[in-house]
Motif scaffolding. Structure first.
Motif: not given
Length: 701
Positions: A489-518
């Protein structure tokens, strides 16, 4: 009109279109090689046009929609229904730049082809001149190969709707076999996907997409759309795609060129971070981390309290912010600089320079500029007072150097290490984490979990050396920490992102997120958008229903995948004896290859060691097979053996899960097994040794 007559008419139209495009290509002429700037600009424009025409010549169009534009009161503007042909590249008719032979799929009118799903109601699209509405009379799909019309499907004819016709062309395309590259979906983009592709630019757009929903492909098509829609305002070389690994980058590498888009950066977060840090450190082998977590049994508590989750948290980022603020205060001198008698530069003046003149600069840049400003002040004072004696001048410069050295200078690595060692260590850091981190960095190495803090510190100290990103795509974002996203986010002047994934495939629980709210919580609410793609286009109904069963009640607020109505073979879970296990795997691989129905086949192992043993056995018995490993840069297709945690993002015609016994997959491994099963497009089989995994305890099959 009969299908035969329609096919003949479209063949004639295709031949005429190809002839027109070919004549335009011949008329472009040779490339300009001179030095005249105007001619060089014109030649660049001709080259761009040539590339569009070459794309169009391979497959001029894939769709047609007949549209009758209406006034707001429902009266037709013209008593004419215009056929609009939709292709990957827009092409004007030869000799008439105002008449389009083919409409670019990204053009406003082309959105009708994707959004219209039938019915007599008015259809509409948004043009630069406002909303345009009218009636669709025909929606037709084409498959064109090597200049030949191979297939024609009418998915809608006004007044002649038939149930089930709409998906015929889509099902035909989904039934095709896979090769070793991801394909574009421009001819089969669905309405819910098109909304994401055409969404406004200045948002952090979050896409929760089930396995096989096309979220990666949609994100790539969105890049192509944004370049078209905001031409001249954004640049391809200021866009970037962050993928989970280099092999995945190779897998998706063909999509953008097929859409006529080049120069977009494609990397992993690790590679990008190391480059930003000027390779001042090396990254420890990521496979060691994955093996550590996936091949050694861990409790839920251990996963949740992993150092990667702590180092990826916003709380850790805020602790770093506090240390950086302290550093900034120590940079400013609190005493006057007196290089010679009656020469004095007061700290108030230096603070004014630092805060006012260099206020927008980063900390170390301001520090270096302040040091240069003090040097210029001394030179000016010496000159104004006529000090020419070399010895006196040398004394003054020596005092200057000594004074500047008292102004702290840090690299990102140096400051980061100080957070874990000695009197400057952050309070509350577990001793084991502090020691391992400091020792690792002291030897010039960093773990993947250290890269977000290191890059954040570097950006705060030195800033971004390149231009800010116009748009950022993050794939498999459920495996990103909030700290990683904050860095980007710091690398943009204006927010413009496409952030995609699947929480059901969140197998890297030691580093990833459990909810998109995070992750969404990092942005202002008005700067975010959220889309959910629940329809899976990859696998058959039987495979999707089986995969949903594995997850059971473990939804995490995510809706289960809804399959496209494409039926196939039943999923089979078969018991094998340990002594016959490798032989049974070999027999299945041979059987599937002998049928000739599958171009890509995968044997998915539980661990890297297990996958290695399977691969060696296949090779020893005369099979040609490749083994996917963590550092592998490419995926070659054919028969592949892969550990389940490296299979994410890939697709195969047929998949054999090598062992789903109780010792291989426990209840907490549901997401891992879900990932493995959803790699299969047409065929899925599972072996198990001993007792079945409890995830399949009640499954009948």
């Amino acid at each position: 009109m009969s299908e035969h007559i329609a096919f003949e008419e479209e063949q004639a139209r295709l031949a005429s279109s190809l002839q027109d495009i070919e004549e335009q290509l011949r008329g472009i002429g040779p490339k300009y090689t001179g030095d005249d700037f105007t001619e060089q600009v014109l030649d660049f424009q001709r080259e761009e046009r040539k590339q569009r025409l070459e794309v169009a010549f391979k497959e001029p169009y894939f769709g047609r929609i007949d549209f009758q534009e209406m006034f707001q009161d429902g009266v037709a503007i013209e008593d004419v229904t215009k056929p609009l042909y939709i292709g990957k590249a827009g092409v004007a008719r030869s000799g008439n730049s105002n008449e389009l032979l083919v409409i670019d799929w990204r053009a406003p009118a082309a959105s009708l082809f994707y959004s219209f799903t039938g019915g007599d109601a008015l259809a509409e699209y948004v043009s630069p001149d406002g909303d345009i509405s009218g009636h669709v009379h025909l929606k037709r799909n084409f498959m064109i190969r090597q200049g030949e019309l191979v297939r024609l499907v009418d998915s809608y004819v006004r007044g002649q709707e038939e149930d089930g016709v709409t998906d015929e062309f889509l099902l035909f395309r989904l039934g095709e076999n896979k090769d070793n590259k991801l394909r574009d979906i421009v001819s089969t983009i669905q309405g819910e996907q098109d909304k994401i592709i055409r969404a406004e630019r200045n948002k952090a757009l979050f896409i929760q997409g089930v396995a096989g929903s096309g979220k990666t492909t949609v994100a790539l098509h969105r890049l192509a759309f944004l370049l078209y829609q905001y031409e001249g305002r954004i640049r391809a070389d200021r866009m970037i795609i962050f993928a989970p690994n280099r092999m995945f980058l190779d897998y998706i590498s063909g999509v953008l060129p097929e859409l006529g888009v080049g120069d977009i950066g494609q990397t992993t977060f690790g590679d990008w971070a190391l480059e930003l840090l000027d390779h001042s450190i090396q990254l420890s082998d990521p496979s060691e981390t994955m093996m550590h977590w996936f091949e050694e049994r861990r409790t839920e508590e251990e996963w949740e309290n992993a150092s990667g989750r702590w180092k990826g948290s916003i709380a850790f980022k805020e602790a770093i912010d506090g240390r950086i603020s302290e550093l900034q205060e120590t940079i400013l001198p609190t005493e006057s600089f007196i290089p010679l008698p009656r020469f004095e530069l007061k700290p108030e003046m230096m603070r004014e320079w630092y805060e006012t003149d260099y206020g927008d600069e980063t900390i170390m840049v301001k520090r270096d500029r302040l040091a240069s400003r003090i040097r210029r002040w001394l030179e000016s004072e010496l000159k104004q007072r006529g000090v020419v004696d070399k010895k006196i001048r040398a004394q003054a410069l020596a005092k200057l150097n000594s004074f500047v050295k008292k102004m702290p200078s840090f690299s990102a690595v140096k400051l980061y290490v100080s957070l874990f060692r000695g009197k400057t260590a952050l309070p509350g850091v577990p001793k084991a984490i502090a020691k391992s981190t400091a020792d690792r960095l002291g030897s010039g190495m960093a773990a993947a979990e250290d890269l977000a803090p290191l890059t954040y510190i570097h950006l705060k100290l030195y800033g971004l050396s390149s231009a800010p990103f116009d748009h950022v795509v993050i794939d498999e974002a459920q495996d990103y920490s909030p700290f990683q996203l904050e860095v980007l986010r710091l690398c943009q002047r204006t927010v413009s992102m496409t952030i995609l994934g699947d929480l059901q495939q969140g197998i890297h629980g030691y580093t990833g997120v459990h909810s998109w709210n995070e992750l969404q919580g990092l942005f202002q609410e008005e700067d975010t958008g959220f889309f959910e793609l629940n329809r899976s286009y990859r696998s058959t109904m039987e495979i999707i229903e089986f995969a949903n069963y594995i997850l059971g009640s473990m939804t995490g607020g995510v809706k289960p995948a809804v399959p496209v109505f494409r039926s196939g073979d039943s999923v089979i879970a078969e018991h094998v004896n340990n002594d016959d296990w490798l032989c049974s795997i070999l027999q299945v691989a041979k059987e599937w290859q002998a049928k000739g129905e599958y171009d890509t086949i995968s044997i998915i192992g539980r661990t890297e060691r297990e996958s290695y043993d399977i691969h060696q056995y296949l090779i020893a018995n005369g099979m040609e097979a490749s083994l996917v490993q963590s550092k592998q840069p490419t995926y070659g297709g054919g028969l592949t053996v892969v550990p389940v945690y490296l299979s994410k993002g890939l697709e195969f015609d047929a998949v054999l899960i090598a062992d789903v016994g109780a010792e291989a997959y426990e209840t907490m491994d549901a997401k891992l097994l879900y990932v493995g099963c959803t790699r299969a497009l047409h065929k899925l089989k599972l072996f198990y040794r001993g007792e079945r995994t409890p995830l399949l305890a009640d499954w009948e099959g």
